[in-house]
Design an enzyme around this catalytic site. Structure first.
Site, PDB file in Angstrom:
ATOM      1  N   HIS A  37       0.838  -1.204   0.000  1.00  0.00           N
ATOM      2  CA  HIS A  37       0.000   0.000   0.000  1.00  0.00           C
ATOM      3  C   HIS A  37       0.877   1.259   0.000  1.00  0.00           C
ATOM      4  CE1 HIS A  37      -2.805  -2.843   2.263  1.00  0.00           C
ATOM      5  NE2 HIS A  37      -3.566  -2.471   1.249  1.00  0.00           N
ATOM      6  N   GLN A  61     -18.258  -5.888  -0.588  1.00  0.00           N
ATOM      7  CA  GLN A  61     -17.413  -6.731  -1.428  1.00  0.00           C
ATOM      8  C   GLN A  61     -17.026  -8.050  -0.765  1.00  0.00           C
ATOM      9  OE1 GLN A  61     -14.324  -3.571  -1.618  1.00  0.00           O
ATOM     10  NE2 GLN A  61     -12.871  -5.264  -1.629  1.00  0.00           N
ATOM     11  N   SER A 188      -2.821  -7.871   3.355  1.00  0.00           N
ATOM     12  CA  SER A 188      -3.253  -7.683   4.746  1.00  0.00           C
ATOM     13  C   SER A 188      -3.593  -9.026   5.380  1.00  0.00           C
ATOM     14  CB  SER A 188      -4.485  -6.781   4.794  1.00  0.00           C
ATOM     15  OG  SER A 188      -4.227  -5.577   4.106  1.00  0.00           O
TER      16      SER A 188
HETATM   17  P1  AMP Z   1      -6.767  -3.509  -0.194  1.00  0.00           P
HETATM   18  O1  AMP Z   1      -6.531  -2.739   1.059  1.00  0.00           O
HETATM   19  O2  AMP Z   1      -6.361  -4.939  -0.112  1.00  0.00           O
HETATM   20  O3  AMP Z   1      -8.129  -3.294  -0.772  1.00  0.00           O
HETATM   21  O4  AMP Z   1      -5.774  -2.892  -1.263  1.00  0.00           O
HETATM   22  C1  AMP Z   1      -5.773  -1.534  -1.570  1.00  0.00           C
HETATM   23  C2  AMP Z   1      -4.936  -1.318  -2.797  1.00  0.00           C
HETATM   24  O5  AMP Z   1      -3.612  -1.774  -2.551  1.00  0.00           O
HETATM   25  C3  AMP Z   1      -5.465  -2.120  -4.010  1.00  0.00           C
HETATM   26  O6  AMP Z   1      -5.321  -1.339  -5.178  1.00  0.00           O
HETATM   27  C4  AMP Z   1      -4.552  -3.301  -4.028  1.00  0.00           C
HETATM   28  O7  AMP Z   1      -4.406  -3.877  -5.311  1.00  0.00           O
HETATM   29  C5  AMP Z   1      -3.246  -2.685  -3.567  1.00  0.00           C
HETATM   30  N1  AMP Z   1      -2.364  -3.714  -3.050  1.00  0.00           N
HETATM   31  C6  AMP Z   1      -2.624  -4.622  -2.084  1.00  0.00           C
HETATM   32  N2  AMP Z   1      -1.576  -5.458  -1.934  1.00  0.00           N
HETATM   33  C7  AMP Z   1      -0.637  -5.069  -2.827  1.00  0.00           C
HETATM   34  C8  AMP Z   1       0.661  -5.532  -3.178  1.00  0.00           C
HETATM   35  N3  AMP Z   1       1.210  -6.582  -2.583  1.00  0.00           N
HETATM   36  N4  AMP Z   1       1.321  -4.885  -4.152  1.00  0.00           N
HETATM   37  C9  AMP Z   1       0.771  -3.822  -4.798  1.00  0.00           C
HETATM   38  N5  AMP Z   1      -0.445  -3.343  -4.520  1.00  0.00           N
HETATM   39  C10 AMP Z   1      -1.137  -3.952  -3.544  1.00  0.00           C
END
Ligand code: AMP
Length: 294
Positions: A37, A61, A188
């Site tokens: 992130h 979601q 996460s």
């Molecule tokens: P989330 O909190 O999981 O909804 O993720 C928020 C944003 O962070 C989304 O655009 C995810 O694709 C991105 N994201 C989560 N994990 C990664 C990672 N390992 N590498 C790059 N982007 C990530």
């Protein structure tokens, strides 16, 4: 750094930023932030006048209520990390703050478009409709110049592009997947893996790397590439929900594309213990490097 607990505060600030002609880079998240992130936020800060982050565990979601309950939440910890990487403001809120009602049944859903078909869309019914609905809402609140998403959630990036096309904004920037030294994609959910599970989870990226080696050796047939991926996962005792190869520019949903391919994305979802993980790799993209852990 500003901190808001009501999306209306973010909307007011963003409207005034718009009047002042500021370029706003926006990173939507569900919190429990990790280095992946933070890389998005650093880039948003670098490429814009201001970097805004939202933290909201979006109930729409989650097709599995237990997964929603268990999802890690730590707003103060998230805010401390964001402050250190040049974030201008972070905001959160509750369901009423984001959708105007606490009754989820009354929230009008956004159409996630054709990329929601197959793979994640099939294994998590309603997931992409929930993603499309919150992303459209967030874009309407922030009206960002650019929005930053991770390739880690590849199919989600296609859904987000569909929403941005329908609204006419923002520019969507897709950033590379951030990985641990073992190759494991940062998530996460990784905090819920024990040490043994973490080692097994690294076999997912190992399988993707093996499919990439087959691509680099000249294999272009999607069925053969899927077989390489499946065999690699099987050797690690992983039975995936799916292990698929798709053309990233022509999404064919449930169908494997007809080969030979000119570009290819390999995508995996698998449960490691109680934790469902996803990962993917552009086979004709940069080499996935990993330290082999035995
Ligand atoms: P989330 O909190 O999981 O909804 O993720 C928020 C944003 O962070 C989304 O655009 C995810 O694709 C991105 N994201 C989560 N994990 C990664 C990672 N390992 N590498 C790059 N982007 C990530």
């Amino acid at each position: 750094m500003e901190r808001w607990i009501d999306p209306a505060q973010a909307a007011r600030w963003c409207a005034s930023a718009d009047e002042r002609g500021l370029a706003v880079g926006f990173v939507p998240t569900m919190g429990a932030l990790h280095e992946g992130h933070l890389e998005l936020v650093r880039r948003a800060a670098r490429e814009n006048d201001a970097a805004l982050v939202s933290v909201f565990v979006n109930p729409l979601q989650f097709n599995d209520p237990a997964d929603f309950e268990r999802y890690p939440r730590d707003f103060d910890g998230d805010a401390a990390q964001l402050e250190a990487v040049g974030c201008t403001a972070v905001f959160t809120g509750d369901t009423t703050g984001f959708f105007g009602t606490a009754d989820l049944a009354r929230v009008p859903r956004a159409d996630p478009g054709p990329a929601a078909r197959g793979l994640e869309g099939e294994h998590r019914p309603g997931h992409f409709e929930g993603v499309a609905t919150i992303v459209r809402r967030l874009f309407q609140i922030v009206r960002p110049t650019r929005a930053y998403f991770g390739e880690k959630d590849f199919q989600q990036t296609l859904v987000v592009r569909h929403i941005a096309r329908a609204l006419g904004y923002p520019e969507v920037v897709v950033c590379p997947t951030s990985r641990e030294p073992s190759g494991l994609a940062r998530s996460s959910r990784n905090t819920r893996l024990d040490e043994l599970e973490r080692a097994r989870a690294a076999a997912i990226s190992a399988g993707l790397a093996e499919a990439q080696r087959a691509w680099r050796a000249g294999e272009r047939d999607p069925a053969a590439l899927e077989a390489v991926l499946a065999a690699s996962l099987a050797r690690a005792g992983i039975e995936p929900e799916y292990a698929a190869v798709r053309d990233p520019h022509h999404w064919t949903g449930r169908e494997r594309p007809a080969g030979p391919l000119e570009q290819a994305q390999a995508l995996v979802a698998a449960r490691i213990g109680a934790v469902r993980l996803i990962d993917n790799l552009r086979l004709d993209g940069p080499l996935l490097r990993r330290e082999v852990v035995s």
